[in-house]
Design a protein around this motif. Sequence first.
Motif, mmCIF file in Angstrom:
data_model
loop_
_atom_site.group_PDB
_atom_site.id
_atom_site.type_symbol
_atom_site.label_atom_id
_atom_site.label_comp_id
_atom_site.label_asym_id
_atom_site.label_seq_id
_atom_site.Cartn_x
_atom_site.Cartn_y
_atom_site.Cartn_z
ATOM 1 N N LEU A 38 -0.372 6.402 6.720
ATOM 2 C CA LEU A 38 -0.060 6.576 5.318
ATOM 3 C C LEU A 38 -0.130 8.064 5.215
ATOM 4 O O LEU A 38 -0.981 8.790 5.560
ATOM 5 C CB LEU A 38 -1.209 5.915 4.498
ATOM 6 N N ASN A 39 1.232 8.572 4.642
ATOM 7 C CA ASN A 39 1.324 9.924 4.780
ATOM 8 C C ASN A 39 0.919 10.377 3.181
ATOM 9 O O ASN A 39 1.524 10.216 2.224
ATOM 10 C CB ASN A 39 2.892 9.928 4.863
ATOM 11 N N LEU A 99 0.742 -1.102 0.028
ATOM 12 C CA LEU A 99 -0.085 -0.021 -0.032
ATOM 13 C C LEU A 99 0.847 1.270 -0.206
ATOM 14 O O LEU A 99 0.524 2.247 -0.722
ATOM 15 C CB LEU A 99 -0.848 -0.002 1.277
ATOM 16 N N GLY A 100 2.163 1.301 0.822
ATOM 17 C CA GLY A 100 2.908 2.332 1.010
ATOM 18 C C GLY A 100 3.542 2.719 -0.487
ATOM 19 O O GLY A 100 3.654 3.981 -0.839
ATOM 20 N N LYS A 101 3.760 1.671 -1.082
ATOM 21 C CA LYS A 101 4.318 1.598 -2.394
ATOM 22 C C LYS A 101 3.622 2.127 -3.585
ATOM 23 O O LYS A 101 4.074 3.125 -4.192
ATOM 24 C CB LYS A 101 5.042 0.469 -2.867
ATOM 25 N N GLN A 102 2.287 1.814 -3.470
ATOM 26 C CA GLN A 102 1.303 2.425 -4.413
ATOM 27 C C GLN A 102 0.991 3.976 -4.202
ATOM 28 O O GLN A 102 0.521 4.611 -5.066
ATOM 29 C CB GLN A 102 -0.039 1.701 -4.309
ATOM 30 N N LEU A 152 -6.456 5.914 -1.704
ATOM 31 C CA LEU A 152 -5.879 4.355 -1.367
ATOM 32 C C LEU A 152 -6.048 3.885 0.141
ATOM 33 O O LEU A 152 -6.315 2.819 0.437
ATOM 34 C CB LEU A 152 -4.342 4.427 -1.597
ATOM 35 N N ALA A 153 -5.885 4.713 0.903
ATOM 36 C CA ALA A 153 -6.155 4.529 2.282
ATOM 37 C C ALA A 153 -7.602 3.812 2.670
ATOM 38 O O ALA A 153 -7.808 3.061 3.116
ATOM 39 C CB ALA A 153 -5.621 5.642 3.420
ATOM 40 N N VAL A 154 -8.727 4.961 1.881
ATOM 41 C CA VAL A 154 -9.859 4.292 2.521
ATOM 42 C C VAL A 154 -10.211 3.055 1.663
ATOM 43 O O VAL A 154 -10.707 2.145 2.463
ATOM 44 C CB VAL A 154 -10.765 5.673 1.744
ATOM 45 N N LYS A 155 -9.633 2.786 0.696
ATOM 46 C CA LYS A 155 -10.124 1.610 -0.054
ATOM 47 C C LYS A 155 -9.359 0.215 0.629
ATOM 48 O O LYS A 155 -10.119 -0.742 0.951
ATOM 49 C CB LYS A 155 -9.685 1.593 -1.592
#
Length: 628
Positions: free
Chosen positions: A155-156, A75-78, A165-168
Motif C-alpha cells: 500500500l503506497n 483497500l487500495g481504492k479506499q 487503513l493498512a494497519v487496520k
Amino acid sequence: MRVSVAILLGSLLLAASSVALPSESVDSATLVDTAFSSTAGHSNAEKGNKGGSKLSCKVFPGDREWPSDKLFEKLGKQSAGGIVKPDPLAKPCYTGSAFDAAKCGSVSENWADPYLHSGHPSSIMSPLYSGLSCIPTDDPSSGTCSLGGYPVYVLNALNAKDVQLAVKFAREHNIRLVIKNTGHDFSGKSSGAGSLSVRTHAMKSVEFIKKYKKHGWNGSAFKVGAGVQVLELYQAAAGQGLVVVGGEAESVGFTGGYMQGGGHSPISGLLGMAADHILSLEVVLASGQIVTASTTSYPDLFYAIRGGGGSTFGIVTSATVKAFPDFPCTKSSFTFTSSARDLANLNTLENSDFWTVFEEYLKHMKAHTDVGAYAYLSVIPMGPNPNQLTFGMQSFFAPKKTAEQTIAMLQPVFDKAAEVNITIDNLDTQYHPSFFPAWRAGFPKERIGGWNSQPASRMFPKRLWKDSSSISALFKAIREVISVPGGMLIGLQLQAPLQDRKVTNAVNPAFRENVLHAITFTGWPAELRDLKAIKDYQREFSEVTMKKWRDLAPESGAYLNEADINEPNWQQSFYGGGKRYQKLLKIKKKYDPRGIFYAETTVGSEEWTTDEDRIGRLCPVSKKGGKA
Ligand SMILES: Cc1cc2nc3c(=O)[nH]c(=O)nc-3n(C[C@H](O)[C@H](O)[C@H](O)COP(=O)(O)OP(=O)(O)OC[C@H]3O[C@@H](n4cnc5c(N)ncnc54)[C@H](O)[C@@H]3O)c2cc1C
C-alpha cells in the motif's frame, strides 16, 4: 555501508539534485472507521486474536483466511495512494512472461544504486533477507524468480490516513504487516514473507517552523514526513541557513529506521544522535489510532521510539526535529596501501608496514573524537595481490575546524607513513564555511545491494584508549578479525554525547561511550543460493569470529541498524539489556499487545519466529522454542 575505494575516492559523487517536496495531508483525527466486508476466512482470522494479547500465527497466502484479491483492491481504492502487487525487481531477468532483456540489463547495471531499490515498491538493499529469491542474472534459465521474503501487496501511503487503513486491514485479517521507507535496512527488516507492506516513501513533506517554543526548545524546527530522505532534509535546512542532525548517506530515510534506531551523524561529535533532537512524533498505533507523542503526550511511547528501533511501537508518520544555526566544516579524504616492502614479502611480513600506520591512526582516534571530529574509513583487501591492503579515508569530518586544524590532527599518521615508506595518496582537504557543501563533498552516494556477505559490528568504548596495552589489545583484535580471506573493516569513528541532560530516550547507551563503531563482514561465493549452506558461514562468523570483538568490551554493544542479525544476546547489545530492555518490552506490550509490528531483533520479537530461512509464516514461539 558497503564501499569500494572507487566510492571512497568520490568517483560516484552525484551533483546535488533539487527535490520537489509535495505537501502531504495528515489526518490527525482518531482511528478512521473503515468497513471491510467480511469473508468466512476473515472471521476465522480474527478468532485467534480477538480482544486481547493471545498471539496466533499470521494468516499466510494459500490459507483459506487469506484475504481475496478483491479485498486488497478495495483497500487500495479506499486509500489515497493505492495498492500494488509488485514483482521482485529482478523478475525481468528470468524466463517467463515478465522476461525483458533490456529491463534486466538496466536492473543489473544499477543494482548497487540505493535509489533503484528505494524507488521500487518492495525491493530491499540486503536481498539475503528476501531469501535470495530473485537475484539479477544474465542467464534467464539459471534459476527461478519467486516472491520469497518480499511482501505480497504494497500500500503506497500518501498520508497518515492511508497508514491507518493498512494497519487496520492487517489487524482485522491477522496478516503480517511490514513497513518500508527506503529499504536500506542491513537486516532486511523492511520486508517480510506473506505480508502487506505499507510504503511511506511518498510522504515527502518538509515543513519549516521558524519559532518552535515548546518541549524545552526555543528555536527553529522542521516537521518531516515519513518518506523524507537525508539529502532532502539537509537541502531544506541549508535553504534556511540551518543544520539538522542526520546521517552521512544521502539516500537513507530520516524518520524511519534511521532516527528510530538512534541515528549517528557526521556531526554527532558536536550534537549527539538524531533521536536526541526530536521534539514530537505523529504515530499510528497498532490499534489504528493516530497520536502525537512528545514529552507531554504519550511520554513512554516518545521515549521508546527515539532509539528503541523501527517497526516496533507504531508507524511514525512525521517527526518534528530541532534545527541549529549553520557552522563551518572541514572534510579530508586520503588513501594508503601496503608498502613496497610489504608487497615484496606478503607471505612473511603480513603487511607489517601497513599495519604500523593503521595502528598509529587507531591510537589517535579518541583524541580526534574528543574534539568533535568524525571519520568514515575502511580497510579493504585490494590490488593485484589479494593480500594487499588499502586504507580508505572516505571522509575525516571536522565540524567547526579549519583545514589547518584538521591536517594537524592527521599529521602524526602522515609522519608515521613517511617513516615506513608508505605514500599518502589522493589527499583532498576542503574547508567549507557551512555544513551542506562540506557534507556533499565528503559523502558521495554509496553502493549497496550485495547478496553474498553479511555484516556484524561492535562499538569500542573510550576506556579501550586508556593506555598502550589496551590500545594494543584493540589493535590485535581488529587485525585478527579482518585478516581472513575477504575480511574488511568499515569504521565509523564518533562520539555521540547527549547535549541536553534533560533528554531521556532509548538510544543504545553504548553510543555515549563510543569512539569506534566498527563493522566487518563475512562473505561466501556469489553464486551460492543454498540458505542452509550460507548459515554455516554466518554461524562461524557470529559465534567465533565476532566473539573476539565482543570479549574486548562485553559491557558495550552494537548499533541495531548496522549489525549482525544473528547477534547473540541482542537485547543487551542493541538496547542496553537488563532494566532498559524490560522497560522497552513493557512499552511494546502496552501499545502492541498482539504483535502487529514485527521485525527480527526488534523489541518483543523473541516471541515470534518464521522458518529457518526467514521466508515462512510468522508464528508465536512455543514454550519449547519452535512454532506455537
Ligand atoms: C548506504 C547506507 C548508509 C547508512 N548510513 C547511516 C548513517 O550515516 N547513520 C546511521 O545511523 N545509519 C546509517 N545507515 C543505517 C540506517 O540507519 C538503517 O539502514 C536504517 O534502518 C534505514 O532506515 P530507513 O527507514 O531508511 O530504511 P527501511 O529499510 O525502509 O526501514 C528500516 C526499518 O525501519 C522501519 N520503518 C521504516 N519507516 C518506518 C516508520 N515510519 N515507522 C516505523 N518504522 C519504520 C522498517 O520497517 C524497518 O524495520 C546506513 C545504511 C546504509 C545501507
